[in-house]
Scaffold this motif. Structure first.
Motif, PDB file in Angstrom:
ATOM      1  N   GLY A 191       0.808  -1.218   0.000  1.00 15.55           N
ATOM      2  CA  GLY A 191       0.000   0.000   0.000  1.00 15.55           C
ATOM      3  C   GLY A 191       0.833   1.255   0.000  1.00 15.55           C
ATOM      4  O   GLY A 191       0.577   2.201  -0.766  1.00 15.55           O
ATOM      5  N   SER A 192       1.846   1.311   0.857  1.00 19.87           N
ATOM      6  CA  SER A 192       2.696   2.501   0.911  1.00 19.87           C
ATOM      7  C   SER A 192       3.514   2.655  -0.359  1.00 19.87           C
ATOM      8  O   SER A 192       3.845   3.776  -0.763  1.00 19.87           O
ATOM      9  CB  SER A 192       3.618   2.440   2.136  1.00 19.87           C
ATOM     10  N   LEU A 193       3.815   1.541  -1.018  1.00 17.47           N
ATOM     11  CA  LEU A 193       4.549   1.595  -2.279  1.00 17.47           C
ATOM     12  C   LEU A 193       3.682   2.247  -3.365  1.00 17.47           C
ATOM     13  O   LEU A 193       4.158   3.095  -4.137  1.00 17.47           O
ATOM     14  CB  LEU A 193       4.950   0.182  -2.693  1.00 17.47           C
ATOM     15  N   PHE A 194       2.410   1.866  -3.421  1.00 21.78           N
ATOM     16  CA  PHE A 194       1.482   2.516  -4.348  1.00 21.78           C
ATOM     17  C   PHE A 194       1.363   4.005  -4.028  1.00 21.78           C
ATOM     18  O   PHE A 194       1.389   4.859  -4.926  1.00 21.78           O
ATOM     19  CB  PHE A 194       0.094   1.873  -4.253  1.00 21.78           C
ATOM     20  N   ALA A 195       1.190   4.313  -2.733  1.00 22.57           N
ATOM     21  CA  ALA A 195       0.988   5.703  -2.325  1.00 22.57           C
ATOM     22  C   ALA A 195       2.176   6.583  -2.696  1.00 22.57           C
ATOM     23  O   ALA A 195       2.013   7.771  -2.987  1.00 22.57           O
ATOM     24  CB  ALA A 195       0.732   5.771  -0.822  1.00 22.57           C
ATOM     25  N   ALA A 196       3.361   5.997  -2.714  1.00 25.37           N
ATOM     26  CA  ALA A 196       4.564   6.745  -3.065  1.00 25.37           C
ATOM     27  C   ALA A 196       4.749   6.883  -4.572  1.00 25.37           C
ATOM     28  O   ALA A 196       5.707   7.509  -5.027  1.00 25.37           O
ATOM     29  CB  ALA A 196       5.787   6.071  -2.456  1.00 25.37           C
ATOM     30  N   GLY A 197       3.841   6.286  -5.350  1.00 25.98           N
ATOM     31  CA  GLY A 197       3.935   6.380  -6.801  1.00 25.98           C
ATOM     32  C   GLY A 197       5.036   5.533  -7.392  1.00 25.98           C
ATOM     33  O   GLY A 197       5.545   5.835  -8.481  1.00 25.98           O
ATOM     34  N   GLU A 198       5.364   4.427  -6.721  1.00 26.29           N
ATOM     35  CA  GLU A 198       6.483   3.597  -7.147  1.00 26.29           C
ATOM     36  C   GLU A 198       6.072   2.385  -7.984  1.00 26.29           C
ATOM     37  O   GLU A 198       6.915   1.587  -8.367  1.00 26.29           O
ATOM     38  CB  GLU A 198       7.265   3.106  -5.914  1.00 26.29           C
ATOM     39  N   VAL A 199       4.770   2.233  -8.232  1.00 30.30           N
ATOM     40  CA  VAL A 199       4.286   1.084  -8.992  1.00 30.30           C
ATOM     41  C   VAL A 199       3.594   1.579 -10.259  1.00 30.30           C
ATOM     42  O   VAL A 199       2.659   2.372 -10.191  1.00 30.30           O
ATOM     43  CB  VAL A 199       3.297   0.227  -8.161  1.00 30.30           C
ATOM     44  N   ASP A 200       4.052   1.097 -11.416  1.00 32.31           N
ATOM     45  CA  ASP A 200       3.439   1.461 -12.691  1.00 32.31           C
ATOM     46  C   ASP A 200       2.397   0.441 -13.149  1.00 32.31           C
ATOM     47  O   ASP A 200       1.470   0.787 -13.888  1.00 32.31           O
ATOM     48  CB  ASP A 200       4.505   1.588 -13.781  1.00 32.31           C
ATOM     49  N   ALA A 201       2.565  -0.808 -12.743  1.00 35.87           N
ATOM     50  CA  ALA A 201       1.629  -1.856 -13.154  1.00 35.87           C
ATOM     51  C   ALA A 201       1.759  -3.037 -12.206  1.00 35.87           C
ATOM     52  O   ALA A 201       2.820  -3.248 -11.594  1.00 35.87           O
ATOM     53  CB  ALA A 201       1.897  -2.309 -14.589  1.00 35.87           C
ATOM     54  N   VAL A 202       0.673  -3.791 -12.082  1.00 35.92           N
ATOM     55  CA  VAL A 202       0.667  -5.046 -11.323  1.00 35.92           C
ATOM     56  C   VAL A 202       0.496  -6.179 -12.317  1.00 35.92           C
ATOM     57  O   VAL A 202      -0.394  -6.134 -13.172  1.00 35.92           O
ATOM     58  CB  VAL A 202      -0.461  -5.075 -10.279  1.00 35.92           C
ATOM     59  N   LEU A 203       1.341  -7.198 -12.207  1.00 38.31           N
ATOM     60  CA  LEU A 203       1.250  -8.393 -13.046  1.00 38.31           C
ATOM     61  C   LEU A 203       1.082  -9.606 -12.144  1.00 38.31           C
ATOM     62  O   LEU A 203       1.936  -9.864 -11.289  1.00 38.31           O
ATOM     63  CB  LEU A 203       2.518  -8.582 -13.887  1.00 38.31           C
ATOM     64  N   ARG A 229      -6.656  -0.080  -8.392  1.00 42.46           N
ATOM     65  CA  ARG A 229      -7.774   0.731  -8.872  1.00 42.46           C
ATOM     66  C   ARG A 229      -7.755   2.111  -8.201  1.00 42.46           C
ATOM     67  O   ARG A 229      -7.930   3.142  -8.865  1.00 42.46           O
ATOM     68  CB  ARG A 229      -9.095   0.009  -8.604  1.00 42.46           C
ATOM     69  N   TYR A 230      -7.548   2.144  -6.899  1.00 39.70           N
ATOM     70  CA  TYR A 230      -7.550   3.420  -6.171  1.00 39.70           C
ATOM     71  C   TYR A 230      -6.437   4.344  -6.660  1.00 39.70           C
ATOM     72  O   TYR A 230      -6.615   5.557  -6.772  1.00 39.70           O
ATOM     73  CB  TYR A 230      -7.397   3.168  -4.669  1.00 39.70           C
ATOM     74  N   HIS A 231      -5.292   3.750  -6.990  1.00 35.82           N
ATOM     75  CA  HIS A 231      -4.128   4.545  -7.395  1.00 35.82           C
ATOM     76  C   HIS A 231      -3.987   4.650  -8.915  1.00 35.82           C
ATOM     77  O   HIS A 231      -2.947   5.114  -9.395  1.00 35.82           O
ATOM     78  CB  HIS A 231      -2.859   3.958  -6.775  1.00 35.82           C
ATOM     79  N   HIS A 232      -5.001   4.209  -9.656  1.00 36.23           N
ATOM     80  CA  HIS A 232      -5.020   4.333 -11.118  1.00 36.23           C
ATOM     81  C   HIS A 232      -3.819   3.626 -11.768  1.00 36.23           C
ATOM     82  O   HIS A 232      -3.171   4.161 -12.669  1.00 36.23           O
ATOM     83  CB  HIS A 232      -5.050   5.807 -11.534  1.00 36.23           C
ATOM     84  N   VAL A 233      -3.571   2.421 -11.301  1.00 39.53           N
ATOM     85  CA  VAL A 233      -2.469   1.598 -11.803  1.00 39.53           C
ATOM     86  C   VAL A 233      -3.072   0.374 -12.497  1.00 39.53           C
ATOM     87  O   VAL A 233      -3.980  -0.267 -11.945  1.00 39.53           O
ATOM     88  CB  VAL A 233      -1.545   1.157 -10.652  1.00 39.53           C
ATOM     89  N   PRO A 234      -2.617   0.007 -13.686  1.00 39.69           N
ATOM     90  CA  PRO A 234      -3.156  -1.179 -14.364  1.00 39.69           C
ATOM     91  C   PRO A 234      -2.925  -2.460 -13.553  1.00 39.69           C
ATOM     92  O   PRO A 234      -1.821  -2.684 -13.041  1.00 39.69           O
ATOM     93  CB  PRO A 234      -2.374  -1.226 -15.682  1.00 39.69           C
ATOM     94  N   PHE A 235      -3.956  -3.262 -13.451  1.00 37.50           N
ATOM     95  CA  PHE A 235      -3.879  -4.581 -12.802  1.00 37.50           C
ATOM     96  C   PHE A 235      -4.086  -5.609 -13.897  1.00 37.50           C
ATOM     97  O   PHE A 235      -5.181  -5.742 -14.441  1.00 37.50           O
ATOM     98  CB  PHE A 235      -4.944  -4.707 -11.714  1.00 37.50           C
ATOM     99  N   ILE A 236      -3.020  -6.326 -14.236  1.00 39.88           N
ATOM    100  CA  ILE A 236      -3.012  -7.199 -15.410  1.00 39.88           C
ATOM    101  C   ILE A 236      -2.838  -8.651 -14.981  1.00 39.88           C
ATOM    102  O   ILE A 236      -1.917  -8.981 -14.228  1.00 39.88           O
ATOM    103  CB  ILE A 236      -1.881  -6.790 -16.374  1.00 39.88           C
ATOM    104  N   VAL A 237      -3.718  -9.512 -15.464  1.00 46.13           N
ATOM    105  CA  VAL A 237      -3.652 -10.949 -15.201  1.00 46.13           C
ATOM    106  C   VAL A 237      -3.102 -11.638 -16.446  1.00 46.13           C
ATOM    107  O   VAL A 237      -3.560 -11.379 -17.556  1.00 46.13           O
ATOM    108  CB  VAL A 237      -5.048 -11.503 -14.862  1.00 46.13           C
TER     109      VAL A 237
END
Length: 334
Positions: A191-203, A229-237
């Motif tokens: 969560g804190s990683l997302f909040a810091a803007g350190e994640v561009d996508a989830v795979l 979703r909250y941080h507007h980051v693509p979640f890709i399966v």
């Protein structure tokens, strides 16, 4: 080493063999092994199918080899010829999974580049989805590896993946082996990683995808989808089409495997298999009850895209998935 189907069943249950694609491959080889050794093929097939209920690839592989066995037996009346047919089906599935892995990597990288122009992707992954769970280089991990090889992976964030630490034990190993830039984190640090803007996508990978696009994957995936979703980051399966189960209508219909409580109340030794209560170091008072689902289910509205060997589905809808699966069936039947 598994010398009969019952040993393979135990290896699957204890997670010595794990990961959706390789479970399908192992299930097919298990049927071939039972046939070659003259055991009851139907009994072996049902035991293998029931070893882990959520991962649909296991039953797909078992039924494919069993069907080949029965067809050859009906045609020739020769158990040896039928066992050979089952083995050929298992080997074909193995080859197809390796080919699917390569295609998923290419499709997934193209999607990443489309969603995140400019390169330098920082990708968060969960559990283990590399060559240890595949006939090829994996599912979600294969996409990250393709990005690395093209110089477009800035950082692979690796969830440790409690309680059995598949991320720290296995994914980190695979990333290090390939020379990838990776960092391990505890699951609750995401969560804190997302909040810091350190994640561009989830795979992530998948163990079963329902007809409506609901995705069952290693527990902890659903919270990542909510964060994404909250941080507007693509979640890709990323998963082969064998993981899509048209017979499961929605997420509520997916049977979620419940694992033993000791996996949570004891710190397991770093090796697999998980051998049983008392094998690890206690981290909770004796008698503590534990909630330990192996998987959780992410609804399709939280999934940006599902990447398969036949391309990506986005937005994720029942209609789009059905079209892909129908295309696969048409190809298989000529």
């Amino acid at each position: 080493m598994c010398t009969d189907a019952s040993a393979l069943v135990e290896a699957i249950r204890s997670l010595a063999v794990r990961g959706a694609p390789v479970l399908g491959i192992a299930g097919a080889y298990g049927v071939a092994l039972a046939a070659a050794r003259g055991f009851d093929v139907e009994e072996a097939a049902r035991a293998l199918e029931g070893a882990r209920p959520t991962a649909v690839n296991l039953s797909v592989g078992v039924r494919r080899a069993e069907s080949a066995y029965r067809a050859a037996l009906a045609e020739t009346g020769d158990p040896t010829a039928a066992a050979t047919a089952a083995l050929a089906a298992a080997r074909a599935l193995h080859r197809e999974d390796a080919e699917a892995s390569a295609r998923m990597a290419a499709h997934g990288l193209a999607l990443l580049d489309e969603l995140l122009p400019g390169g330098g992707h920082r990708v968060l992954t969960h559990c283990n989805t590399g060559s240890l769970v595949s006939g090829g280089e994996g599912t979600a991990f294969a996409v990250a590896l393709a990005a690395h090889r093209e110089g477009r992976l800035r950082r692979l964030w690796v969830d440790e993946t409690r309680p059995l630490l598949q991320g720290s034990r296995l994914t980190a190993y695979e990333a290090a082996r390939h020379g990838m830039a990776y960092t391990l984190l505890t699951d609750n640090a995401a969560g804190s990683l997302f909040a810091a803007g350190e994640v561009d996508a989830v795979l992530v990978g998948a163990d079963r995808i329902a007809a409506d696009g609901s995705v069952a994957n290693k527990v902890g995936s659903y919270p990542l989808a909510v964060l994404a979703r909250y941080h507007h980051v693509p979640f890709i399966v990323v998963a082969p089409l064998t993981t899509v189960d048209p017979g499961t209508p929605d997420g509520a219909s997916i049977e979620v495997e419940q694992r033993p409580g000791f996996e949570v109340t004891e710190l397991m030794a770093p090796q697999v298999p998980v051998t049983g209560a008392g094998a690890g170091i206690p981290v909770a008072p004796l008698g503590t009850q534990a909630h330990n689902p192996a998987f959780d289910v992410t609804p399709p509205e939280l999934v940006t895209a599902i990447v398969t060997e036949r391309g990506a589905v986005s937005p994720v809808t029942a209609e789009a998935l059905a079209e892909l699966c129908d295309g696969l069936r048409r190809t298989a039947t000529g």
